[in-house]
Design a protein around this motif. Structure first.
Motif, PDB file in Angstrom:
ATOM      1  N   GLU A 120      39.928  42.782  37.201  1.00  0.00           N
ATOM      2  CA  GLU A 120      40.887  42.038  36.399  1.00  0.00           C
ATOM      3  C   GLU A 120      40.215  40.778  35.873  1.00  0.00           C
ATOM      4  O   GLU A 120      39.531  40.081  36.627  1.00  0.00           O
ATOM      5  N   PRO A 121      40.363  40.451  34.586  1.00  0.00           N
ATOM      6  CA  PRO A 121      39.671  39.282  34.033  1.00  0.00           C
ATOM      7  C   PRO A 121      40.114  37.994  34.720  1.00  0.00           C
ATOM      8  O   PRO A 121      41.308  37.722  34.860  1.00  0.00           O
ATOM      9  N   GLY A 122      39.128  37.228  35.157  1.00  0.00           N
ATOM     10  CA  GLY A 122      39.384  35.996  35.895  1.00  0.00           C
ATOM     11  C   GLY A 122      39.092  36.129  37.364  1.00  0.00           C
ATOM     12  O   GLY A 122      38.903  35.121  38.059  1.00  0.00           O
ATOM     13  N   THR A 123      39.045  37.364  37.871  1.00  0.00           N
ATOM     14  CA  THR A 123      38.692  37.582  39.271  1.00  0.00           C
ATOM     15  C   THR A 123      37.192  37.847  39.389  1.00  0.00           C
ATOM     16  O   THR A 123      36.498  38.072  38.394  1.00  0.00           O
ATOM     17  N   ALA A 173      32.840  41.711  36.933  1.00  0.00           N
ATOM     18  CA  ALA A 173      32.797  41.794  35.472  1.00  0.00           C
ATOM     19  C   ALA A 173      33.918  42.693  34.961  1.00  0.00           C
ATOM     20  O   ALA A 173      33.932  43.896  35.239  1.00  0.00           O
ATOM     21  N   ALA A 174      34.867  42.115  34.218  1.00  0.00           N
ATOM     22  CA  ALA A 174      35.937  42.875  33.590  1.00  0.00           C
ATOM     23  C   ALA A 174      35.431  43.451  32.274  1.00  0.00           C
ATOM     24  O   ALA A 174      34.695  42.791  31.535  1.00  0.00           O
ATOM     25  N   ALA A 212      22.637  49.910  31.458  1.00  0.00           N
ATOM     26  CA  ALA A 212      23.948  49.975  32.103  1.00  0.00           C
ATOM     27  C   ALA A 212      24.161  48.834  33.090  1.00  0.00           C
ATOM     28  O   ALA A 212      25.263  48.301  33.207  1.00  0.00           O
ATOM     29  N   GLU A 213      23.121  48.438  33.796  1.00  0.00           N
ATOM     30  CA  GLU A 213      23.250  47.344  34.760  1.00  0.00           C
ATOM     31  C   GLU A 213      23.610  46.042  34.052  1.00  0.00           C
ATOM     32  O   GLU A 213      24.482  45.294  34.498  1.00  0.00           O
ATOM     33  N   LYS A 214      22.953  45.768  32.934  1.00  0.00           N
ATOM     34  CA  LYS A 214      23.264  44.551  32.182  1.00  0.00           C
ATOM     35  C   LYS A 214      24.641  44.617  31.536  1.00  0.00           C
ATOM     36  O   LYS A 214      25.354  43.620  31.455  1.00  0.00           O
ATOM     37  N   ALA A 215      25.002  45.779  31.058  1.00  0.00           N
ATOM     38  CA  ALA A 215      26.278  45.904  30.366  1.00  0.00           C
ATOM     39  C   ALA A 215      27.458  45.788  31.311  1.00  0.00           C
ATOM     40  O   ALA A 215      28.459  45.151  30.975  1.00  0.00           O
ATOM     41  N   TYR A 216      27.370  46.387  32.480  1.00  0.00           N
ATOM     42  CA  TYR A 216      28.532  46.508  33.347  1.00  0.00           C
ATOM     43  C   TYR A 216      28.451  45.688  34.637  1.00  0.00           C
ATOM     44  O   TYR A 216      29.483  45.368  35.222  1.00  0.00           O
ATOM     45  N   GLY A 217      27.250  45.373  35.092  1.00  0.00           N
ATOM     46  CA  GLY A 217      27.111  44.684  36.369  1.00  0.00           C
ATOM     47  C   GLY A 217      27.225  43.177  36.231  1.00  0.00           C
ATOM     48  O   GLY A 217      26.933  42.609  35.177  1.00  0.00           O
ATOM     49  N   PRO A 218      27.660  42.480  37.302  1.00  0.00           N
ATOM     50  CA  PRO A 218      27.729  41.015  37.277  1.00  0.00           C
ATOM     51  C   PRO A 218      26.352  40.404  37.056  1.00  0.00           C
ATOM     52  O   PRO A 218      25.344  40.896  37.560  1.00  0.00           O
ATOM     53  N   ALA A 273      33.331  35.073  38.041  1.00  0.00           N
ATOM     54  CA  ALA A 273      34.255  35.895  37.260  1.00  0.00           C
ATOM     55  C   ALA A 273      33.659  36.035  35.870  1.00  0.00           C
ATOM     56  O   ALA A 273      33.420  35.030  35.194  1.00  0.00           O
ATOM     57  N   GLU A 274      33.418  37.275  35.439  1.00  0.00           N
ATOM     58  CA  GLU A 274      32.730  37.508  34.171  1.00  0.00           C
ATOM     59  C   GLU A 274      33.507  38.481  33.297  1.00  0.00           C
ATOM     60  O   GLU A 274      34.460  39.131  33.741  1.00  0.00           O
ATOM     61  N   LEU A 275      33.069  38.569  32.063  1.00  0.00           N
ATOM     62  CA  LEU A 275      33.730  39.403  31.064  1.00  0.00           C
ATOM     63  C   LEU A 275      32.662  40.100  30.237  1.00  0.00           C
ATOM     64  O   LEU A 275      31.624  39.514  29.930  1.00  0.00           O
ATOM     65  N   ARG A 276      32.906  41.375  29.891  1.00  0.00           N
ATOM     66  CA  ARG A 276      32.054  42.100  28.957  1.00  0.00           C
ATOM     67  C   ARG A 276      32.920  42.635  27.821  1.00  0.00           C
ATOM     68  O   ARG A 276      33.948  43.271  28.071  1.00  0.00           O
TER      69      ARG A 276
END
Length: 224
Positions: A112-115, A118-119, A173-179, A185-188
């Motif tokens: 969830e964005p803010g937690t 990476a959302a 994929a690691e850069k795109a989806y991983g923290p 708290a992160e966002l993609r």
């Protein structure tokens, strides 16, 4: 930048996002079975990255969980509702419905964005006739803000720290989806980019914007 070549065909709405987010299912499976995966570290299409001298604010502590309702990126004119999306039968995130190209999809089984973590948000770059919600995403710059209105009445404010363009062959994929940093708290935000390939009916690259939580608004007040 989004492709200047804009051929007709509704299939392009799906394939530009799907070829990359298909890797989400494979990446999640790889992390569960091996404890993590590695991939090439960068794309080979021109990437914005983080210009030298860009000053970024400190990270805000992660927030309590709440679902996203709306996303705003003032610098590129995005103000869009958010809809829940899942993985389809092939392991790809379902894109927003074809008849709502100005809607952003959130991978609801993920963060969830803010937690903490990476959302993942996805959106179309265009339709067969006009730009869609993430048409200008590739022009976003580090230091610009992304605001996510959440179901608990708070607005989570993120700061962009990286913009990358990955080709199919060099998709990370690691850069795109991983923290990027543990505990943040992160966002993609992901959409298609490069050029439209008529042979494969898909775009040749994906734009991936990374941001991290730097503030919170509640009751009309901002907390950083």
């Amino acid at each position: 930048m989004p492709a200047p070549d804009r051929p007709a065909g509704t299939g392009r709405l799906l394939t530009g996002i799907a070829w990359a987010v298909l890797l989400l299912g494979l990446w999640l499976w790889g992390r569960e079975s091996t404890g993590g995966v590695s991939a090439p570290t960068t794309g080979d299409v021109a990437a914005v990255g983080r210009p030298l001298g860009t000053q970024l604010p400190p990270a805000h502590e992660p927030l309590a969980g709440a679902t996203p309702q709306r996303v705003e990126i003032p610098s590129i004119g995005v103000a869009a509702p958010v809809v829940r999306r899942a993985l389809d039968g092939e392991g790809a995130i379902e894109p927003p419905p074809f008849d709502t190209p100005d809607t952003v999809g959130w991978y609801a089984a993920g963060t969830e964005p803010g937690t903490r973590g990476a959302a993942l948000f996805v959106g179309h770059v265009d339709t067969e006739t006009e730009p869609a919600v993430f048409y200008g995403l590739s022009t976003a710059q580090p230091g610009e803000k992304i605001r996510v209105s959440r179901s608990d009445g708070t607005v989570a404010e993120f700061t962009i720290d990286d913009v990358q363009v990955f080709t199919r062959k060099r998709f990370d994929a690691e850069k795109a989806y991983g923290p990027r940093q543990d505990g943040r708290a992160e966002l993609r935000l992901i959409t298609c980019g490069g050029t439209y390939d008529r042979a494969s009916h898909a775009y040749t690259a994906n734009v991936v914007v990374s941001a991290y939580l730097t503030g919170e608004r509640s009751g009309g007040k901002s907390r950083v």
